[in-house]
Design a protein around this motif. Structure first.
Motif, PDB file in Angstrom:
ATOM      1  N   ASP A  92       0.916   9.568  -2.377  1.00  0.00           N
ATOM      2  CA  ASP A  92       1.337  10.525  -1.358  1.00  0.00           C
ATOM      3  C   ASP A  92       2.628  10.108  -0.665  1.00  0.00           C
ATOM      4  N   VAL A  93       3.022   8.857  -0.809  1.00  0.00           N
ATOM      5  CA  VAL A  93       4.210   8.324  -0.134  1.00  0.00           C
ATOM      6  C   VAL A  93       5.392   8.320  -1.099  1.00  0.00           C
ATOM      7  N   GLU A  94       6.508   8.812  -0.615  1.00  0.00           N
ATOM      8  CA  GLU A  94       7.775   8.694  -1.353  1.00  0.00           C
ATOM      9  C   GLU A  94       8.488   7.471  -0.792  1.00  0.00           C
ATOM     10  N   PHE A  95       8.696   6.453  -1.609  1.00  0.00           N
ATOM     11  CA  PHE A  95       9.292   5.193  -1.178  1.00  0.00           C
ATOM     12  C   PHE A  95      10.403   4.854  -2.166  1.00  0.00           C
ATOM     13  N   PRO A 105      -2.054  14.178   5.006  1.00  0.00           N
ATOM     14  CA  PRO A 105      -2.203  13.789   3.596  1.00  0.00           C
ATOM     15  C   PRO A 105      -3.112  14.698   2.780  1.00  0.00           C
ATOM     16  N   SER A 106      -3.979  15.477   3.420  1.00  0.00           N
ATOM     17  CA  SER A 106      -4.850  16.373   2.658  1.00  0.00           C
ATOM     18  C   SER A 106      -4.073  17.590   2.140  1.00  0.00           C
ATOM     19  N   GLU A 107      -2.890  17.829   2.698  1.00  0.00           N
ATOM     20  CA  GLU A 107      -2.053  18.930   2.238  1.00  0.00           C
ATOM     21  C   GLU A 107      -0.920  18.369   1.376  1.00  0.00           C
ATOM     22  N   ARG A 108      -0.727  18.945   0.219  1.00  0.00           N
ATOM     23  CA  ARG A 108       0.326  18.480  -0.670  1.00  0.00           C
ATOM     24  C   ARG A 108       1.652  19.201  -0.400  1.00  0.00           C
ATOM     25  N   VAL A 109       1.638  20.178   0.487  1.00  0.00           N
ATOM     26  CA  VAL A 109       2.865  20.896   0.826  1.00  0.00           C
ATOM     27  C   VAL A 109       2.975  20.993   2.330  1.00  0.00           C
ATOM     28  N   GLY A 110       4.131  21.377   2.809  1.00  0.00           N
ATOM     29  CA  GLY A 110       4.338  21.530   4.240  1.00  0.00           C
ATOM     30  C   GLY A 110       5.267  20.468   4.769  1.00  0.00           C
ATOM     31  N   ALA A 162      12.730  14.344  -3.695  1.00  0.00           N
ATOM     32  CA  ALA A 162      11.354  14.099  -4.137  1.00  0.00           C
ATOM     33  C   ALA A 162      10.371  14.984  -3.378  1.00  0.00           C
ATOM     34  N   LEU A 163      10.572  15.117  -2.072  1.00  0.00           N
ATOM     35  CA  LEU A 163       9.680  15.971  -1.279  1.00  0.00           C
ATOM     36  C   LEU A 163       9.822  17.436  -1.685  1.00  0.00           C
ATOM     37  N   ARG A 164      11.035  17.890  -1.886  1.00  0.00           N
ATOM     38  CA  ARG A 164      11.277  19.276  -2.309  1.00  0.00           C
ATOM     39  C   ARG A 164      10.585  19.543  -3.647  1.00  0.00           C
ATOM     40  N   ASP A 165      10.693  18.586  -4.579  1.00  0.00           N
ATOM     41  CA  ASP A 165      10.054  18.743  -5.887  1.00  0.00           C
ATOM     42  C   ASP A 165       8.538  18.860  -5.766  1.00  0.00           C
ATOM     43  N   ARG A 166       7.978  18.279  -4.728  1.00  0.00           N
ATOM     44  CA  ARG A 166       6.530  18.335  -4.503  1.00  0.00           C
ATOM     45  C   ARG A 166       6.129  19.514  -3.626  1.00  0.00           C
ATOM     46  N   GLY A 167       7.089  20.340  -3.229  1.00  0.00           N
ATOM     47  CA  GLY A 167       6.777  21.540  -2.476  1.00  0.00           C
ATOM     48  C   GLY A 167       6.843  21.411  -0.969  1.00  0.00           C
ATOM     49  N   PHE A 168       7.316  20.284  -0.470  1.00  0.00           N
ATOM     50  CA  PHE A 168       7.447  20.129   0.979  1.00  0.00           C
ATOM     51  C   PHE A 168       8.621  20.962   1.480  1.00  0.00           C
ATOM     52  N   SER A 193       0.835  -1.209   0.000  1.00  0.00           N
ATOM     53  CA  SER A 193       0.000   0.000   0.000  1.00  0.00           C
ATOM     54  C   SER A 193       0.866   1.255   0.000  1.00  0.00           C
ATOM     55  N   ALA A 194       1.928   1.249   0.800  1.00  0.00           N
ATOM     56  CA  ALA A 194       2.817   2.412   0.858  1.00  0.00           C
ATOM     57  C   ALA A 194       3.504   2.641  -0.484  1.00  0.00           C
ATOM     58  N   VAL A 195       3.968   1.565  -1.110  1.00  0.00           N
ATOM     59  CA  VAL A 195       4.631   1.690  -2.408  1.00  0.00           C
ATOM     60  C   VAL A 195       3.665   2.241  -3.458  1.00  0.00           C
ATOM     61  N   ALA A 196       2.418   1.818  -3.419  1.00  0.00           N
ATOM     62  CA  ALA A 196       1.432   2.218  -4.419  1.00  0.00           C
ATOM     63  C   ALA A 196       0.810   3.592  -4.156  1.00  0.00           C
ATOM     64  N   ASP A 197       0.967   4.117  -2.956  1.00  0.00           N
ATOM     65  CA  ASP A 197       0.331   5.373  -2.562  1.00  0.00           C
ATOM     66  C   ASP A 197       1.069   6.564  -3.166  1.00  0.00           C
TER      67      ASP A 197
END
Length: 166
Positions: A55-58, A77-82, A111-117, A49-53
């Motif tokens: 929202d998860v960087e694995f 998970p409802s926030e795509r940044v932060g 990966a997180l930086r690219d997504r705005g985290f 589930s984590a690999v397929a999600d």
């Protein structure tokens, strides 16, 4: 050695790395506690589930086989940044001190930086000196200490660290 996104085909190798790491790195925990943690945290369906999600960087580190893995997910998970929570960085014990953990962490942070985290948090057992030193060497700052419930009913002190990735 290369890092790449994990696939569901990697799950058995991830479980092997987790077993080997928990046996060595978490020897301050009882055998019962380590086994309970492995059953809970590294169950096949949970990892798949984590690999397929989305929202998860694995990610996995691969030589001839998987030698390490890391994964993180958004704190909310409802926030795509932060903020994101690093759930694991595990490397086969015989491959420690080769920079694999740093490579995995860098891949997660990129990966997180690219997504705005902008921030990454991690919880570490206070008795896990190797993990504490690793994260401190990577620029993580300790922000909290607390007592957490364990899988088999005991408790342990955990330290929480934060690191800017933005």
């Amino acid at each position: 050695m290369q890092t790449r996104p994990a696939t569901t085909d990697d799950v058995p190798d991830v479980q092997t790395v987790a077993r080997e790491t928990w046996k060595t790195a978490y020897d301050f925990l009882s055998r019962e506690e380590r086994e309970a943690a492995l059953r809970e945290r590294y169950a096949t369906d949970r990892l798949e589930s984590a690999v397929a999600d989305d929202d998860v960087e694995f990610v996995v580190a691969v030589d001839d086989s998987v030698v390490g893995f890391a994964y993180a997910h958004p704190v909310d998970p409802s926030e795509r940044v932060g903020g994101a929570e690093l759930r694991d960085v595990q490397v086969r014990p015989e491959r420690w001190n080769e920079g694999i953990g740093r490579s995995l962490l860098a891949a997660i942070e990129d990966a997180l930086r690219d997504r705005g985290f902008t921030q990454l948090a991690v919880a570490v057992f206070a008795d896990n000196e190797r993990a504490r030193l690793f994260f401190e060497a990577q620029g993580f700052e300790r922000v909290e200490e607390r007592v957490e419930d364990l899988f088999s009913g005991g408790t342990a002190r955990q330290l929480r660290y934060h690191h800017d990735v933005g």
